[in-house]
Design a protein around this motif. Structure first.
Motif, PDB file in Angstrom:
ATOM      1  N   GLU A  30      10.881  63.944 -39.828  1.00  0.00           N
ATOM      2  CA  GLU A  30      11.849  64.713 -39.050  1.00  0.00           C
ATOM      3  C   GLU A  30      11.797  64.288 -37.581  1.00  0.00           C
ATOM      4  OE1 GLU A  30      12.790  69.359 -37.820  1.00  0.00           O
ATOM      5  OE2 GLU A  30      11.109  68.844 -39.165  1.00  0.00           O
ATOM      6  N   ARG A  32      12.032  65.113 -33.857  1.00  0.00           N
ATOM      7  CA  ARG A  32      11.942  66.298 -33.005  1.00  0.00           C
ATOM      8  C   ARG A  32      11.560  65.883 -31.588  1.00  0.00           C
ATOM      9  NH1 ARG A  32       7.521  66.444 -36.425  1.00  0.00           N
ATOM     10  NH2 ARG A  32       5.462  66.394 -35.378  1.00  0.00           N
ATOM     11  N   GLU A  33      11.836  66.754 -30.651  1.00  0.00           N
ATOM     12  CA  GLU A  33      11.573  66.497 -29.235  1.00  0.00           C
ATOM     13  C   GLU A  33      10.294  67.219 -28.823  1.00  0.00           C
ATOM     14  OE1 GLU A  33      13.672  67.022 -24.840  1.00  0.00           O
ATOM     15  OE2 GLU A  33      14.736  67.609 -26.672  1.00  0.00           O
ATOM     16  N   GLU A  34       9.366  66.508 -28.193  1.00  0.00           N
ATOM     17  CA  GLU A  34       8.107  67.077 -27.748  1.00  0.00           C
ATOM     18  C   GLU A  34       7.825  66.657 -26.312  1.00  0.00           C
ATOM     19  OE1 GLU A  34       5.006  65.925 -30.326  1.00  0.00           O
ATOM     20  OE2 GLU A  34       5.660  67.184 -32.024  1.00  0.00           O
ATOM     21  N   THR A  35       6.988  67.480 -25.643  1.00  0.00           N
ATOM     22  CA  THR A  35       6.543  67.162 -24.278  1.00  0.00           C
ATOM     23  C   THR A  35       5.143  66.577 -24.347  1.00  0.00           C
ATOM     24  OG1 THR A  35       7.850  68.976 -23.364  1.00  0.00           O
ATOM     25  CG2 THR A  35       6.083  68.075 -21.979  1.00  0.00           C
ATOM     26  N   LEU A  36       5.000  65.398 -23.847  1.00  0.00           N
ATOM     27  CA  LEU A  36       3.705  64.720 -23.857  1.00  0.00           C
ATOM     28  C   LEU A  36       3.003  64.929 -22.528  1.00  0.00           C
ATOM     29  CD1 LEU A  36       4.673  61.338 -25.568  1.00  0.00           C
ATOM     30  CD2 LEU A  36       3.704  63.391 -26.610  1.00  0.00           C
ATOM     31  N   SER A  37       1.740  65.342 -22.584  1.00  0.00           N
ATOM     32  CA  SER A  37       0.951  65.529 -21.365  1.00  0.00           C
ATOM     33  C   SER A  37       0.532  64.172 -20.821  1.00  0.00           C
ATOM     34  CB  SER A  37      -0.286  66.377 -21.651  1.00  0.00           C
ATOM     35  OG  SER A  37       0.102  67.635 -22.142  1.00  0.00           O
ATOM     36  N   GLY A 238       4.662  74.873 -19.919  1.00  0.00           N
ATOM     37  CA  GLY A 238       5.074  73.483 -19.846  1.00  0.00           C
ATOM     38  C   GLY A 238       4.163  72.610 -19.013  1.00  0.00           C
ATOM     39  N   GLU A 240       0.191  71.745 -18.469  1.00  0.00           N
ATOM     40  CA  GLU A 240      -1.141  71.927 -19.020  1.00  0.00           C
ATOM     41  C   GLU A 240      -2.195  71.834 -17.923  1.00  0.00           C
ATOM     42  OE1 GLU A 240      -2.031  69.451 -22.262  1.00  0.00           O
ATOM     43  OE2 GLU A 240      -0.279  70.019 -23.462  1.00  0.00           O
TER      44      GLU A 240
END
Length: 267
Positions: A30, A32-37, A238, A240
């Motif tokens: 699938e 999907r959009e994620e936020t990478l640290s 949003g 970390e």
């Protein structure tokens, strides 16, 4: 003719290899959009928050050294002692001065009582007509002088007591003590050495807690440091928290007490 033959030979060599290769496996997932640290590797060092070069208030000969490099010390523990023989004599002199001024005050108080009795007698005689005005004025002057001398004796006692307290303090300062709990990393004196006032005795480093100092590039500071400093240890959604990964041990530590030191290194 040579070109056609070459093509046939290539086909004969490649086609068996292709026939032997297994079909490639393709997996679908699938989207999907994620936020990478962001992760950056920076140079860091651990520092003690308190390092003290313990010095002496007084000058004198070192009579005792109570530590060696590497020894743990508690707060207030004696590190070294200086010779106190001269200051002990000065303290005895100050004690004698204090006793003398106390005796002088007692004498002045007796003089005041005598002056008050004399004045009372002169006033009674003046009221009966047996004493003149000059005798009355002289009696009052003697009382005022005795009161002034008594006040001076009290001030002398204060001066003598302060001088004695000073010698007591100086004698106490001959025992040089650790300012906080830590470890002695450097020894600067030996027994029999002359130590000047303000001379270094030992370097004590606190090891109960440590600080991590990170050298951050300007881009990281502009993008993230302001937000983290404002919201640490609870960053906004949003964003970390900063995690310190110690490469030597593999331990991960969250940084809570963040401070930005705007000191730029040339390199």
């Amino acid at each position: 003719m040579s070109r056609v033959l070459a093509a046939v030979l290539v086909g004969l060599v490649v086609s068996p290899l292709l026939a032997q290769a297994p079909p490639a496996m393709v997996r679908l997932g699938e989207v999907r959009e994620e936020t990478l640290s962001p992760r950056r590797q920076v140079v860091a060092e651990l520092r003690s928050p308190r390092v003290s070069e313990v010095a002496s208030f007084e000058a004198g000969i070192v009579t005792e050294v109570c530590f060696r490099e590497g020894d743990p010390v508690a707060e207030g523990e004696v590190l070294a002692r200086l010779d106190d023989s001269r200051l002990v004599l000065d303290r005895a002199h100050a004690e004698a001065d204090l006793a003398a001024t106390a005796a002088d005050l007692a004498e002045r108080e007796a003089e005041e009582r005598q002056a008050r009795r004399d004045l009372a007698l002169v006033e009674e005689s003046r009221a009966a007509g047996a004493a003149n005005e000059r005798e009355l004025l002289d009696a009052r002057s003697r009382l005022e002088i005795s009161i002034a001398r008594q006040e001076r004796a009290r001030r002398d006692i204060e001066v003598a007591a302060a001088r004695l307290a000073l010698f007591e303090r100086r004698i106490a300062d001959l025992a040089i003590r650790a300012p906080f709990e830590g470890v002695v990393t450097e020894q600067w004196v030996e027994r029999g050495q002359w130590l000047a006032a303000g001379g270094k005795v030992a370097t004590v480093v606190e090891l109960g807690r440590l600080e991590a100092w990170l050298s951050l590039p300007q881009a990281i500071v502009e993008a993230h440091a302001a937000i983290l400093l404002e919201h640490a240890p609870n960053p906004p959604p949003g964003v970390e928290a900063v995690i310190l990964q110690i490469s030597a041990t593999g331990e991960a530590l969250p940084l809570e007490r963040l401070r930005l030191v705007p000191e730029v290194e040339r390199r």
